[in-house]
Structures are given as C-alpha cells and as structure tokens.
Design a protein around this motif. Structure first.
Motif, mmCIF file in Angstrom:
data_model
loop_
_atom_site.group_PDB
_atom_site.id
_atom_site.type_symbol
_atom_site.label_atom_id
_atom_site.label_comp_id
_atom_site.label_asym_id
_atom_site.label_seq_id
_atom_site.Cartn_x
_atom_site.Cartn_y
_atom_site.Cartn_z
ATOM 1 N N ILE A 82 0.842 -1.203 0.000
ATOM 2 C CA ILE A 82 0.000 0.000 0.000
ATOM 3 C C ILE A 82 0.875 1.250 0.000
ATOM 4 O O ILE A 82 0.590 2.214 -0.730
ATOM 5 N N GLU A 83 1.936 1.241 0.783
ATOM 6 C CA GLU A 83 2.847 2.392 0.788
ATOM 7 C C GLU A 83 3.459 2.617 -0.589
ATOM 8 O O GLU A 83 3.533 3.754 -1.063
ATOM 9 N N LYS A 84 3.889 1.554 -1.230
ATOM 10 C CA LYS A 84 4.474 1.671 -2.572
ATOM 11 C C LYS A 84 3.457 2.226 -3.567
ATOM 12 O O LYS A 84 3.781 3.099 -4.377
ATOM 13 N N LEU A 85 2.233 1.698 -3.512
ATOM 14 C CA LEU A 85 1.203 2.151 -4.445
ATOM 15 C C LEU A 85 0.855 3.624 -4.221
ATOM 16 O O LEU A 85 0.644 4.368 -5.185
ATOM 17 N N GLN A 86 0.808 4.049 -2.965
ATOM 18 C CA GLN A 86 0.520 5.449 -2.670
ATOM 19 C C GLN A 86 1.644 6.356 -3.169
ATOM 20 O O GLN A 86 1.387 7.405 -3.762
ATOM 21 N N LYS A 87 2.875 5.956 -2.914
ATOM 22 C CA LYS A 87 4.023 6.745 -3.359
ATOM 23 C C LYS A 87 4.054 6.817 -4.884
ATOM 24 O O LYS A 87 4.283 7.880 -5.465
ATOM 25 N N ARG A 88 3.797 5.683 -5.536
ATOM 26 C CA ARG A 88 3.781 5.631 -6.997
ATOM 27 C C ARG A 88 2.732 6.591 -7.553
ATOM 28 O O ARG A 88 3.008 7.375 -8.462
#
Length: 68
Positions: free
Chosen positions: A9-15
């Motif tokens: 989820i953190e990766k997707l938000q940052k992306r």
C-alpha cells in the motif's frame, strides 16, 4: 494487515503521488513528453510490487471487500 500488504500500500501510494506530480509537470509545460515517458517508466520500475507484496495486497483487498 500484514507487513507485506502494508509495504504494498505504501508503494502504491508513493507511486500514485509521483505519477500525479509528473502529470502536473507535463500539463504545466515544465517537462517534455519524452521526459514524462521516461519518468513514468522509472517510477513503474522502482515501485513495482514484488510477487509477495502483490499476493498480500490481493488478500487484503479480498478481506476488506468481504468485511463490508
């Protein structure tokens, strides 16, 4: 929520944040289409989910949908 799902989820938000920033820069003329395309490819490569993160995220989404 598992650590893997949280990381996904953190990766997707940052992306998503970085892609929005790049779209804004393109729309305002701060970067060219070529730079935008290269940046999007770099962002996709950097923030691609691992197989474990993708599986954990999928399980999280399924559990979240079932709890509604």
């Amino acid at each position: 929520m598992s650590k893997e799902a949280f990381r996904a989820i953190e990766k997707l938000q940052k992306r998503e944040h970085l892609l929005q920033t790049m779209r804004h820069r393109l729309e305002t003329g701060r970067i060219t289409e070529e730079v935008f395309s290269q940046s999007v490819a770099d962002i996709d490569k950097t923030y691609r989910l691992t197989a474990a993160e993708q599986a954990a995220y999928d399980q999280y989404i399924i559990r979240k949908a079932q709890s509604k």
